[in-house]
Motif scaffolding. Structure first.
Motif, PDB file in Angstrom:
ATOM      1  N   ASP A   1     -12.930 -37.747 -26.956  1.00  0.00           N
ATOM      2  CA  ASP A   1     -12.096 -37.400 -25.814  1.00  0.00           C
ATOM      3  C   ASP A   1     -11.007 -36.390 -26.196  1.00  0.00           C
ATOM      4  N   ALA A   2     -11.259 -35.616 -27.221  1.00  0.00           N
ATOM      5  CA  ALA A   2     -10.272 -34.659 -27.728  1.00  0.00           C
ATOM      6  C   ALA A   2     -10.105 -33.467 -26.801  1.00  0.00           C
ATOM      7  N   GLN A   3      -8.964 -32.795 -26.983  1.00  0.00           N
ATOM      8  CA  GLN A   3      -8.717 -31.517 -26.332  1.00  0.00           C
ATOM      9  C   GLN A   3      -8.481 -30.481 -27.418  1.00  0.00           C
ATOM     10  N   PHE A   4      -9.023 -29.290 -27.191  1.00  0.00           N
ATOM     11  CA  PHE A   4      -8.902 -28.194 -28.150  1.00  0.00           C
ATOM     12  C   PHE A   4      -8.280 -26.992 -27.452  1.00  0.00           C
ATOM     13  N   HIS A   5      -7.353 -26.343 -28.119  1.00  0.00           N
ATOM     14  CA  HIS A   5      -6.799 -25.084 -27.654  1.00  0.00           C
ATOM     15  C   HIS A   5      -7.379 -24.023 -28.587  1.00  0.00           C
ATOM     16  N   ALA A   6      -8.002 -22.999 -28.011  1.00  0.00           N
ATOM     17  CA  ALA A   6      -8.649 -21.994 -28.851  1.00  0.00           C
ATOM     18  C   ALA A   6      -8.557 -20.617 -28.203  1.00  0.00           C
TER      19      ALA A   6
ATOM     20  N   GLU B   1      -5.551 -34.070 -29.994  1.00  0.00           N
ATOM     21  CA  GLU B   1      -5.383 -32.704 -29.508  1.00  0.00           C
ATOM     22  C   GLU B   1      -5.303 -31.768 -30.706  1.00  0.00           C
ATOM     23  N   PHE B   2      -6.045 -30.666 -30.649  1.00  0.00           N
ATOM     24  CA  PHE B   2      -6.177 -29.768 -31.784  1.00  0.00           C
ATOM     25  C   PHE B   2      -5.957 -28.312 -31.397  1.00  0.00           C
ATOM     26  N   GLU B   3      -5.416 -27.560 -32.319  1.00  0.00           N
ATOM     27  CA  GLU B   3      -5.381 -26.099 -32.246  1.00  0.00           C
ATOM     28  C   GLU B   3      -6.585 -25.664 -33.078  1.00  0.00           C
ATOM     29  N   ALA B   4      -7.608 -25.134 -32.418  1.00  0.00           N
ATOM     30  CA  ALA B   4      -8.842 -24.775 -33.112  1.00  0.00           C
ATOM     31  C   ALA B   4      -8.872 -23.280 -33.403  1.00  0.00           C
ATOM     32  N   ALA B   5      -9.143 -22.919 -34.630  1.00  0.00           N
ATOM     33  CA  ALA B   5      -9.266 -21.522 -35.033  1.00  0.00           C
ATOM     34  C   ALA B   5     -10.736 -21.182 -35.238  1.00  0.00           C
ATOM     35  N   SER B   6     -11.138 -20.002 -34.792  1.00  0.00           N
ATOM     36  CA  SER B   6     -12.526 -19.590 -34.970  1.00  0.00           C
ATOM     37  C   SER B   6     -12.764 -19.154 -36.414  1.00  0.00           C
ATOM     38  N   LEU B   7     -13.970 -19.406 -36.891  1.00  0.00           N
ATOM     39  CA  LEU B   7     -14.357 -18.935 -38.218  1.00  0.00           C
ATOM     40  C   LEU B   7     -14.525 -17.413 -38.147  1.00  0.00           C
ATOM     41  N   SER B   8     -14.084 -16.736 -39.161  1.00  0.00           N
ATOM     42  CA  SER B   8     -14.097 -15.270 -39.116  1.00  0.00           C
ATOM     43  C   SER B   8     -15.437 -14.645 -39.468  1.00  0.00           C
ATOM     44  N   ALA B   9     -16.280 -15.361 -40.167  1.00  0.00           N
ATOM     45  CA  ALA B   9     -17.571 -14.787 -40.550  1.00  0.00           C
ATOM     46  C   ALA B   9     -18.658 -15.849 -40.470  1.00  0.00           C
TER      47      ALA B   9
ATOM     48  N   ALA C   1      -7.751 -20.682 -24.115  1.00  0.00           N
ATOM     49  CA  ALA C   1      -8.146 -21.703 -23.150  1.00  0.00           C
ATOM     50  C   ALA C   1      -8.103 -23.092 -23.776  1.00  0.00           C
ATOM     51  N   LYS C   2      -8.125 -24.080 -22.900  1.00  0.00           N
ATOM     52  CA  LYS C   2      -8.186 -25.476 -23.322  1.00  0.00           C
ATOM     53  C   LYS C   2      -9.623 -25.967 -23.091  1.00  0.00           C
ATOM     54  N   TYR C   3     -10.154 -26.654 -24.075  1.00  0.00           N
ATOM     55  CA  TYR C   3     -11.508 -27.182 -24.014  1.00  0.00           C
ATOM     56  C   TYR C   3     -11.474 -28.684 -24.266  1.00  0.00           C
ATOM     57  N   ARG C   4     -12.479 -29.375 -23.777  1.00  0.00           N
ATOM     58  CA  ARG C   4     -12.642 -30.809 -24.033  1.00  0.00           C
ATOM     59  C   ARG C   4     -13.744 -31.004 -25.071  1.00  0.00           C
ATOM     60  N   ALA C   5     -13.780 -32.174 -25.662  1.00  0.00           N
ATOM     61  CA  ALA C   5     -14.817 -32.463 -26.659  1.00  0.00           C
ATOM     62  C   ALA C   5     -16.211 -32.253 -26.072  1.00  0.00           C
TER      63      ALA C   5
END
Length: 89
Positions: A54-59, A10-18, A68-72
């Motif tokens: 089978d990961a889950q991402f929070h982004a 399970e990951f906290e995913a951050a968006s790339l800024s550029a 939202a929560k996303y799946r791999a």
């Protein structure tokens, strides 16, 4: 065999800024606004990397702010058409 990335956990995913126009990224499409945002560079910069696991991402979408929560299986590879944190392709 195509190169691949397998995500587990399970990951906290951050968006790339550029984003750099023409470069390939691994990211997500927002469940609310549909904007594509990158969470990492696509290692081959060709779009051929297969994503699995089978990961889950929070982004948080950098366009509309939706958390939202996303799946791999929701992860996409895409080529950026423009700079900034959101891509139109």
């Amino acid at each position: 065999m195509a190169p691949g990335i397998r995500f587990t956990g399970e990951f906290e995913a951050a968006s790339l800024s550029a984003l750099i126009p023409g470069h390939w990224y691994v990211g997500l499409a927002c469940v609310r606004c549909g904007g594509r945002f990158a969470i990492m560079n696509e290692p081959s910069n060709t779009g051929i990397v297969e994503i699995s696991g089978d990961a889950q991402f929070h982004a948080v979408c950098p366009n509309c702010g939706e958390r939202a929560k996303y799946r791999a299986e929701d992860i996409i590879s895409f080529q950026s058409a423009q700079g900034g944190s959101i891509s139109t392709t």
